[in-house]
Design a protein around this motif. Sequence first.
Motif, PDB file in Angstrom:
ATOM      1  N   PHE A  34      41.900  56.851  40.631  1.00  0.00           N
ATOM      2  CA  PHE A  34      43.231  57.420  41.222  1.00  0.00           C
ATOM      3  C   PHE A  34      43.618  58.568  40.270  1.00  0.00           C
ATOM      4  CE2 PHE A  34      47.726  58.434  40.984  1.00  0.00           C
ATOM      5  CZ  PHE A  34      48.255  58.116  42.168  1.00  0.00           C
ATOM      6  N   ALA A  35      43.184  58.864  38.852  1.00  0.00           N
ATOM      7  CA  ALA A  35      43.400  59.792  37.793  1.00  0.00           C
ATOM      8  C   ALA A  35      42.430  60.899  38.129  1.00  0.00           C
ATOM      9  CB  ALA A  35      43.263  59.561  36.677  1.00  0.00           C
ATOM     10  N   ASP A  36      41.202  60.532  38.741  1.00  0.00           N
ATOM     11  CA  ASP A  36      40.163  61.605  39.276  1.00  0.00           C
ATOM     12  C   ASP A  36      39.945  62.897  38.189  1.00  0.00           C
ATOM     13  OD1 ASP A  36      38.267  62.526  40.885  1.00  0.00           O
ATOM     14  OD2 ASP A  36      39.663  63.722  42.226  1.00  0.00           O
ATOM     15  N   GLY A  37      40.005  62.418  37.011  1.00  0.00           N
ATOM     16  CA  GLY A  37      39.752  63.473  35.709  1.00  0.00           C
ATOM     17  C   GLY A  37      41.173  64.126  35.364  1.00  0.00           C
ATOM     18  N   ASP A  38      42.104  63.899  35.994  1.00  0.00           N
ATOM     19  CA  ASP A  38      43.323  64.301  35.300  1.00  0.00           C
ATOM     20  C   ASP A  38      43.730  64.029  33.998  1.00  0.00           C
ATOM     21  OD1 ASP A  38      43.746  65.325  38.066  1.00  0.00           O
ATOM     22  OD2 ASP A  38      45.816  64.231  38.414  1.00  0.00           O
ATOM     23  N   VAL A  39      44.246  64.862  33.375  1.00  0.00           N
ATOM     24  CA  VAL A  39      45.221  64.567  32.108  1.00  0.00           C
ATOM     25  C   VAL A  39      46.198  63.619  32.297  1.00  0.00           C
ATOM     26  CG1 VAL A  39      46.677  65.342  30.255  1.00  0.00           C
ATOM     27  CG2 VAL A  39      44.890  66.839  30.905  1.00  0.00           C
ATOM     28  N   THR A  87      37.297  43.494  27.334  1.00  0.00           N
ATOM     29  CA  THR A  87      36.544  42.981  28.637  1.00  0.00           C
ATOM     30  C   THR A  87      35.253  43.583  28.470  1.00  0.00           C
ATOM     31  OG1 THR A  87      37.486  44.879  29.811  1.00  0.00           O
ATOM     32  CG2 THR A  87      38.688  42.606  30.239  1.00  0.00           C
ATOM     33  N   GLY A  88      35.014  44.160  27.359  1.00  0.00           N
ATOM     34  CA  GLY A  88      33.371  44.895  27.568  1.00  0.00           C
ATOM     35  C   GLY A  88      33.288  46.029  28.689  1.00  0.00           C
ATOM     36  N   THR A  89      34.414  46.713  28.990  1.00  0.00           N
ATOM     37  CA  THR A  89      34.474  47.801  30.041  1.00  0.00           C
ATOM     38  C   THR A  89      34.137  49.156  29.482  1.00  0.00           C
ATOM     39  OG1 THR A  89      35.944  46.239  31.425  1.00  0.00           O
ATOM     40  CG2 THR A  89      35.643  48.689  32.196  1.00  0.00           C
ATOM     41  N   GLU A  90      33.198  49.789  30.217  1.00  0.00           N
ATOM     42  CA  GLU A  90      33.084  51.254  29.460  1.00  0.00           C
ATOM     43  C   GLU A  90      34.205  52.015  29.581  1.00  0.00           C
ATOM     44  OE1 GLU A  90      29.835  54.975  29.813  1.00  0.00           O
ATOM     45  OE2 GLU A  90      29.441  52.997  31.027  1.00  0.00           O
ATOM     46  N   LEU A  91      34.657  52.544  28.508  1.00  0.00           N
ATOM     47  CA  LEU A  91      35.663  53.325  28.395  1.00  0.00           C
ATOM     48  C   LEU A  91      35.147  54.839  29.215  1.00  0.00           C
ATOM     49  CD1 LEU A  91      38.687  54.062  27.775  1.00  0.00           C
ATOM     50  CD2 LEU A  91      37.889  55.132  25.629  1.00  0.00           C
ATOM     51  N   ALA A  92      36.197  55.296  30.259  1.00  0.00           N
ATOM     52  CA  ALA A  92      35.667  56.502  30.918  1.00  0.00           C
ATOM     53  C   ALA A  92      36.517  57.597  29.875  1.00  0.00           C
ATOM     54  CB  ALA A  92      36.380  56.607  32.205  1.00  0.00           C
ATOM     55  N   GLU A  93      36.122  59.114  30.277  1.00  0.00           N
ATOM     56  CA  GLU A  93      36.672  60.023  29.544  1.00  0.00           C
ATOM     57  C   GLU A  93      38.102  60.215  30.176  1.00  0.00           C
ATOM     58  OE1 GLU A  93      35.728  64.787  28.515  1.00  0.00           O
ATOM     59  OE2 GLU A  93      34.125  63.578  29.644  1.00  0.00           O
ATOM     60  N   HIS A  94      38.978  60.164  28.953  1.00  0.00           N
ATOM     61  CA  HIS A  94      40.447  60.472  29.514  1.00  0.00           C
ATOM     62  C   HIS A  94      41.104  61.502  28.520  1.00  0.00           C
ATOM     63  CE1 HIS A  94      40.306  57.084  32.416  1.00  0.00           C
ATOM     64  NE2 HIS A  94      40.188  56.333  31.473  1.00  0.00           N
ATOM     65  N   HIS A  95      41.958  62.259  28.884  1.00  0.00           N
ATOM     66  CA  HIS A  95      42.671  62.975  27.950  1.00  0.00           C
ATOM     67  C   HIS A  95      44.218  62.763  28.243  1.00  0.00           C
ATOM     68  CE1 HIS A  95      38.709  65.059  27.105  1.00  0.00           C
ATOM     69  NE2 HIS A  95      39.282  65.711  25.644  1.00  0.00           N
ATOM     70  N   SER A  96      45.036  62.603  27.327  1.00  0.00           N
ATOM     71  CA  SER A  96      46.442  62.486  27.551  1.00  0.00           C
ATOM     72  C   SER A  96      47.381  63.290  26.653  1.00  0.00           C
ATOM     73  CB  SER A  96      46.886  61.111  27.005  1.00  0.00           C
ATOM     74  OG  SER A  96      46.906  61.075  25.579  1.00  0.00           O
ATOM     75  N   LEU A  97      48.660  63.413  27.402  1.00  0.00           N
ATOM     76  CA  LEU A  97      49.820  64.074  27.006  1.00  0.00           C
ATOM     77  C   LEU A  97      51.016  63.310  26.848  1.00  0.00           C
ATOM     78  CD1 LEU A  97      50.850  67.248  26.303  1.00  0.00           C
ATOM     79  CD2 LEU A  97      51.723  67.348  28.572  1.00  0.00           C
ATOM     80  N   CYS A  98      51.882  63.426  25.758  1.00  0.00           N
ATOM     81  CA  CYS A  98      52.845  62.419  25.666  1.00  0.00           C
ATOM     82  C   CYS A  98      54.204  62.968  25.768  1.00  0.00           C
ATOM     83  CB  CYS A  98      52.834  62.159  24.090  1.00  0.00           C
ATOM     84  SG  CYS A  98      54.155  61.026  23.729  1.00  0.00           S
ATOM     85  N   VAL A 122      46.636  50.857  25.497  1.00  0.00           N
ATOM     86  CA  VAL A 122      46.400  49.392  26.484  1.00  0.00           C
ATOM     87  C   VAL A 122      45.108  49.838  27.202  1.00  0.00           C
ATOM     88  CG1 VAL A 122      47.078  48.691  28.579  1.00  0.00           C
ATOM     89  CG2 VAL A 122      48.913  49.047  26.589  1.00  0.00           C
ATOM     90  N   ILE A 123      44.694  51.206  27.629  1.00  0.00           N
ATOM     91  CA  ILE A 123      43.412  51.428  28.187  1.00  0.00           C
ATOM     92  C   ILE A 123      42.399  51.111  27.240  1.00  0.00           C
ATOM     93  CG2 ILE A 123      41.707  53.268  28.957  1.00  0.00           C
ATOM     94  CD1 ILE A 123      44.354  54.527  30.218  1.00  0.00           C
ATOM     95  N   ALA A 124      42.094  51.535  25.949  1.00  0.00           N
ATOM     96  CA  ALA A 124      41.289  51.220  25.189  1.00  0.00           C
ATOM     97  C   ALA A 124      41.187  49.820  24.913  1.00  0.00           C
ATOM     98  CB  ALA A 124      41.563  51.918  23.905  1.00  0.00           C
ATOM     99  N   GLY A 125      42.289  49.162  24.545  1.00  0.00           N
ATOM    100  CA  GLY A 125      42.293  47.517  24.361  1.00  0.00           C
ATOM    101  C   GLY A 125      41.909  46.701  25.615  1.00  0.00           C
ATOM    102  N   GLY A 126      42.041  47.064  26.845  1.00  0.00           N
ATOM    103  CA  GLY A 126      41.773  46.379  27.644  1.00  0.00           C
ATOM    104  C   GLY A 126      40.176  46.580  28.084  1.00  0.00           C
ATOM    105  N   CYS A 127      39.728  48.036  27.934  1.00  0.00           N
ATOM    106  CA  CYS A 127      38.285  48.069  27.921  1.00  0.00           C
ATOM    107  C   CYS A 127      37.488  47.255  26.896  1.00  0.00           C
ATOM    108  CB  CYS A 127      38.070  49.545  27.791  1.00  0.00           C
ATOM    109  SG  CYS A 127      38.418  50.410  29.563  1.00  0.00           S
ATOM    110  N   SER A 128      38.063  47.343  25.466  1.00  0.00           N
ATOM    111  CA  SER A 128      37.506  46.661  24.632  1.00  0.00           C
ATOM    112  C   SER A 128      37.291  45.062  24.696  1.00  0.00           C
ATOM    113  CB  SER A 128      38.087  47.072  23.085  1.00  0.00           C
ATOM    114  OG  SER A 128      37.646  46.369  22.020  1.00  0.00           O
TER     115      SER A 128
END
Length: 221
Positions: free
Chosen positions: A91-96, A116-127, A108-114
């Motif tokens: 859905f994000a398709d590379g968006d910030v 479940t052993g799921t590879e974390l994709a490359e993300h950047h975020s703005l608050c 939450v994203i990092a925790g869920g991946c950690s």
Amino acid sequence: MSEPRASIEGVPLNFTAIDFETANSSPASACSVGLVKVRDGRVVERASWFIQPPVGHDAFLEWNTRIHGIVASDVIGAKGWAEQYLDIVAFADGDVLVAHNARFDMGVIAGGCSATGTELAEHHSLCSLQVARRTYTLDSYRLPMAARAAGYEGFQHHDAAADAEACAAIVVHAAGQHGCDTVEALGAATRVHIAPVRPRSEQPSAAARPRLSNRPMIFAD
């Protein structure tokens, strides 16, 4: 479906807003996600769904349920994090990724991946919380108040889809206030860093039960 309201003409802004609700104090306990895609300053797509938290992170605490109203029976039959995460990435398709208190949602994203052993994709975020603090003068910068300053009211707070759209409205309005046409320019104008999402340093077993607090995670929104 009602017409999306998070839009301001003349702001060619592109990003994806995201919001998670969690079952307990574990960052791996996402039980709901809301996503809103913004193109040229207008909401063009929305999605939301329940998530089954991984074993060991799936206790629904009363404090959290009191906030968002989601109980264990609501997520029965929902896909788990490893499956759902692929849909989030698509859905994000590379968006910030924009979130109100992004530290929480990116955790939450990092925790869920950690968990479940799921590879974390490359993300950047703005608050958007930090953007709001550098755009408006308010008594509180919680999501409902910041959204009201952006002209967005009457949404169901702590519904993930509604919160994501409110977050989008703040960023679009703030971009107009600062004369910015990209999230990168908005970050520079407000001195809010667009940060990479880092994997958690630990890789806990999905079966290992976390030490859960009897209080929810701290929501700044």
